[in-house]
Scaffold this motif. Structure first.
Motif, PDB file in Angstrom:
ATOM      1  N   LEU A  13      43.519   8.577  39.882  1.00  0.00           N
ATOM      2  CA  LEU A  13      42.489   9.210  39.063  1.00  0.00           C
ATOM      3  C   LEU A  13      42.090   8.321  37.888  1.00  0.00           C
ATOM      4  O   LEU A  13      40.925   8.269  37.507  1.00  0.00           O
ATOM      5  CB  LEU A  13      42.994  10.567  38.553  1.00  0.00           C
ATOM      6  CG  LEU A  13      43.097  11.665  39.614  1.00  0.00           C
ATOM      7  CD1 LEU A  13      43.898  12.854  39.086  1.00  0.00           C
ATOM      8  CD2 LEU A  13      41.706  12.120  40.036  1.00  0.00           C
ATOM      9  N   GLU A  63      48.926   9.867  42.469  1.00  0.00           N
ATOM     10  CA  GLU A  63      47.651  10.577  42.341  1.00  0.00           C
ATOM     11  C   GLU A  63      47.056  10.370  40.947  1.00  0.00           C
ATOM     12  O   GLU A  63      45.856  10.133  40.793  1.00  0.00           O
ATOM     13  CB  GLU A  63      47.861  12.072  42.606  1.00  0.00           C
ATOM     14  CG  GLU A  63      46.572  12.880  42.526  1.00  0.00           C
ATOM     15  CD  GLU A  63      46.793  14.361  42.793  1.00  0.00           C
ATOM     16  OE1 GLU A  63      45.828  15.129  42.659  1.00  0.00           O
ATOM     17  OE2 GLU A  63      47.929  14.746  43.109  1.00  0.00           O
ATOM     18  N   ARG A 109      41.033  11.675  30.878  1.00  0.00           N
ATOM     19  CA  ARG A 109      41.608  10.383  31.240  1.00  0.00           C
ATOM     20  C   ARG A 109      41.077   9.324  30.288  1.00  0.00           C
ATOM     21  O   ARG A 109      39.903   8.963  30.329  1.00  0.00           O
ATOM     22  CB  ARG A 109      41.251  10.024  32.688  1.00  0.00           C
ATOM     23  CG  ARG A 109      41.560  11.099  33.687  1.00  0.00           C
ATOM     24  CD  ARG A 109      41.453  10.606  35.121  1.00  0.00           C
ATOM     25  NE  ARG A 109      40.111  10.214  35.510  1.00  0.00           N
ATOM     26  CZ  ARG A 109      39.239  11.039  36.090  1.00  0.00           C
ATOM     27  NH1 ARG A 109      39.571  12.301  36.314  1.00  0.00           N
ATOM     28  NH2 ARG A 109      38.050  10.612  36.445  1.00  0.00           N
ATOM     29  N   ASN A 151      41.567  15.966  37.150  1.00  0.00           N
ATOM     30  CA  ASN A 151      40.569  16.271  38.179  1.00  0.00           C
ATOM     31  C   ASN A 151      39.440  17.127  37.627  1.00  0.00           C
ATOM     32  O   ASN A 151      38.292  17.030  38.054  1.00  0.00           O
ATOM     33  CB  ASN A 151      41.236  17.018  39.341  1.00  0.00           C
ATOM     34  CG  ASN A 151      41.512  16.102  40.519  1.00  0.00           C
ATOM     35  OD1 ASN A 151      40.719  15.220  40.820  1.00  0.00           O
ATOM     36  ND2 ASN A 151      42.637  16.304  41.165  1.00  0.00           N
ATOM     37  N   THR A 199      36.933  14.881  33.178  1.00  0.00           N
ATOM     38  CA  THR A 199      36.968  13.425  33.239  1.00  0.00           C
ATOM     39  C   THR A 199      37.435  12.804  31.934  1.00  0.00           C
ATOM     40  O   THR A 199      38.208  11.841  31.929  1.00  0.00           O
ATOM     41  CB  THR A 199      35.568  12.874  33.591  1.00  0.00           C
ATOM     42  OG1 THR A 199      35.122  13.498  34.787  1.00  0.00           O
ATOM     43  CG2 THR A 199      35.617  11.378  33.802  1.00  0.00           C
TER      44      THR A 199
END
Length: 341
Positions: free
Chosen positions: A309, A305, A257, A251, A254
């Motif tokens: 994401l 979650e 990820r 979160n 970025t």
């Protein structure tokens, strides 16, 4: 500690003078006034507390850790950490301004890191105190834990946490506390320490040599991702704390990820999501069974979650997440997850 728990730990909607523990309200107020004053010039109580927290760094304590007084002295230190955690929690609960105690703990944070390094049995207490510290709300600019630690102690803390998280001997209680600390760093806008934990490098203005960069490339996030590959070896409680930490990182940052680099992690998480079968509780279910099932649901919700994401940044429609979403029986598969038991 018992007085504060009795007054502020029960019936949060009633004022202390109207609770069943109202006989202790005056005592609790005296404790709060002594330790949580923000502008008072009298900081004897604060200094006393800090002296115990950091006393293990002093050569003078060698005489107190002998066979005669060792256990008693360590119990004193442990109870002092518990009191400090509770005081900071009470400050947040009462919506008081940041206290002198917290400012002094930030200033003494290098000493706390030294205690973490030197005393293995106090690592839980130290990391919990640092967690409470960065989690507490601030009315103005939040102090930087990285700045107070300095580069040397920040790197030392990173190395020790990385070593503990990679150790097969790390107990589950410490793992949970370390995951919570990482989450609090991400959530608490501790940008400097966040970058260090995410990348393994201290953000500096000057140029670093290639050797220095290679030496400081230990990333807590990478370790967390590797630990997530063995979720089956962890309890649901520990696993949900681990996935909480990863979700906070995704979160916050970025570029944390990266599907191409995390294919194995995503495949493992999606497989666990697919294999989850909701259990039905009966009226005879014990408290332990209810807590266990709650932890299972929390773990699965964190997996969902993290998958969500990844969807925000992934352009690979062949990933296991898209395969899951494109299943013809998706509705029937997820329907039990939304039924209220």
């Amino acid at each position: 500690t018992n007085i504060l728990y009795s007054v502020y730990g029960i019936d949060p909607t009633s004022p202390p003078t109207e609770k069943i523990t109202k006989v202790l309200a005056g005592s609790a107020n005296s404790i709060v006034s002594a330790f949580l004053a923000s502008q008072s010039s009298d900081i004897r109580a604060v200094n006393s507390l800090l002296s115990v927290l950091t006393s293990l760094k002093s050569d003078e304590t060698v005489t107190l850790t002998t066979e005669a007084f060792g256990n008693m002295y360590m119990e004193l230190v442990t109870k002092t950490f518990e009191l400090a955690n509770l005081i900071i929690s009470v400050r947040a609960l009462l919506k008081m301004p940041p206290s002198t105690l917290e400012k002094h703990i930030y200033a003494k944070s290098p000493d706390l890191v030294d205690v973490y390094v030197s005393y293995h049995h106090l690592r839980n207490q130290v990391i919990k105190l640092l967690t409470y510290l960065v989690r507490a709300p601030w009315s103005n600019e939040l102090p930087s834990l990285l700045a107070h630690l300095g580069q040397t102690h920040s790197q030392l803390l990173l190395d020790m946490i990385a070593s503990d998280l990679e150790s097969p001997l790390c107990d589950h209680r410490l793992m949970k506390n370390l995951y919570s600390f990482f989450s609090s760093i991400m959530e608490g806008k501790q940008d400097g320490l966040s970058i260090l934990f995410l990348t393994g490098k201290v953000a500096t203005c000057g140029d670093q040599s290639r050797e220095e960069k290679e030496e400081s490339s230990k990333s807590i996030l990478t370790i967390l991702k590797n630990n997530a590959l063995r979720l089956d070896d962890l309890s649901e409680s520990v696993g949900s704390h681990l996935l909480d930490a990863i979700a906070f990182a995704f979160n916050t940052w970025t570029s944390a990820r990266n599907y191409d680099a995390d294919k194995e992690l995503i495949s493992a998480l999606v497989k666990k999501l697919q294999n989850f079968k909701p259990k039905v509780l009966s009226k005879e279910s014990t408290t332990e069974e209810i807590v266990s099932l709650s932890n299972e649901y929390k773990l699965i919700s964190r997996i969902a979650e993290i998958c969500a994401l990844y969807l925000f940044t992934s352009s690979n429609t062949n990933s296991p997440i898209f395969e899951l979403l494109n299943r013809s029986n998706l509705a029937s598969a997820i329907n039990p997850l939304f039924q209220i038991d």
